[in-house]
Write an enzyme that holds these catalytic residues in place. Structure first.
Site: not given
Ligand code: ACO
Length: 330
Positions: A113, A257, A287
């Site tokens: 991430c 993020h 995500n």
């Protein structure tokens, strides 16, 4: 010494929209469970065989157009992904070939991430050192073919989506661009969010039972991730602000993020940010790990939320654990 600025951005997501109701056909879940815990309404899944480099290529074409640049002006590639096309070689060289870029270097970044910000810090350093002038930085992921849709994996499977974002990072003599980057990691937490196999630790690597012990799928201790994310995101954002003599009041846009809407809201609350000071599009894409920041930044720009002179803060937290921030004068 030149500065490094983002000259153009692009994004690409597959056409195939998978709503939470569609997810209930793949996994034992409900729209309500997913929305309440993550803010996700839908995500995109590939529906034909393709890899992270294919999605990255489409995002790159748009980034080049926005930067008003042709592919042959790129002199280095940085590719952030946790779902590379192959175990090796990295997806960076595949993208280099697809772009017809002959011999330029290609570096793969494995920071999940936080990959886009880790990659940005490398691009910034190369450009400031005068080594490269136009670096292509991409984050791209294909998650949908690698998650566990059984009961053991459903708390993870519903969160992730496929997609890619790309940025052209260019040298400039103007007083703008990347002001600072801060990178952190805590390997003691590596097993809290991981995909173990096939890995080099096992003899034989493909052992009896590998299909049954869950190690071919991502594993996540959701509560531990949540707890650390909501403390380390604000910390690394404050680090970016303090280094440059700013306060949260100075932030024009925070692009975090897109891990989980609950995490983003908790971070915004801790930093006392107004809704217009942060960006979220997790409801549309889920995500997308290394791709989430460039996809979000692209959409923020397209929506007119980023203007010349703005202070833009990027921040990430994820597997490793790794966390990072970047301050950019747009
Ligand atoms: N649908 C329906 N029910 C589910 C699902 C699902 N997809 N997944 C789990 N459940 C059930 C569980 O079986 C459990 O049932 P039980 O109470 O009958 O035993 C119940 O829901 C609660 O399960 P938990 O795993 O304890 O769920 P929790 O409330 O902790 O929520 C979540 C899980 C959403 C992952 C949460 O821990 C969280 O938000 N963590 C943050 C992690 C995160 O967002 N990661 C994103 C990726 S990492 C990154 O990008 C940084």
């Amino acid at each position: 010494m030149p500065n490094a600025r983002i000259a153009g951005m692009g994004m690409y997501v597959p056409d195939n929209v998978v709503t939470n109701d569609d997810m209930t056909k793949l996994v034992d879940t409900t729209d309500e469970w997913i929305r309440e815990r993550s803010g996700i309404h839908e995500r995109r899944f590939i529906n034909e065989e393709c890899g992270a480099s294919d999605l990255a290529l489409e995002a790159t074409k748009i980034a080049l157009e926005k930067a008003n640049m042709s592919a042959d002006e790129i002199d280095f590639i940085i590719f952030a992904t946790l779902s590379p096309d192959y175990n090796f070689p990295g997806s960076g060289v595949l993208l280099q070939d697809k772009l017809g870029l002959g011999k330029i270097g290609a570096l793969d970044v494995r920071n999940q991430c936080s990959g886009f910000i880790y990659g940005l810090s490398v691009a910034n350093a190369y450009i400031r050192a005068g080594i490269y002038k136009n670096i292509l930085l991409v984050g791209a992921e294909v998650h949908s073919t690698g998650v566990d849709f059984s009961e053991e994996g459903r708390h993870i499977a519903v969160l992730f989506g496929d997609g890619a974002g790309a940025a052209i990072i260019s040298a400039t003599d103007e007083e703008r661009g990347v002001l600072s980057t801060h990178l952190h990691a805590n390997g003691a937490k590596s097993m809290e969010l991981c995909l173990i196999n096939p890995g080099s630790r096992k003899i034989p690597r493909y052992y009896d039972g590998i299909w049954d012990d869950g190690t071919l799928y991502p594993q996540m201790n959701g509560r531990e991730v949540f707890k650390h994310a909501v403390t380390l995101f604000p910390k690394v954002i404050k680090e970016a602000l303090e280094t440059n003599g700013f306060t949260t009041e100075d932030i024009n846009l925070l692009v975090p993020h897109q891990a989980n809407m609950r995490i983003t809201e908790a971070v915004a609350q801790r930093l006392k940010l107004r809704p217009d000071q942060y960006f979220s599009n997790i409801h549309k894409y889920g995500n997308t790990t290394a791709a989430s920041i460039p996809i979000a930044l692209y959409e923020a720009i397209e929506e007119g939320r980023v203007k010349d002179g703005d202070l833009v803060i990027l921040a990430a937290f994820g597997s490793g654990f790794t966390w990072a921030s970047a301050a950019i004068r747009w």
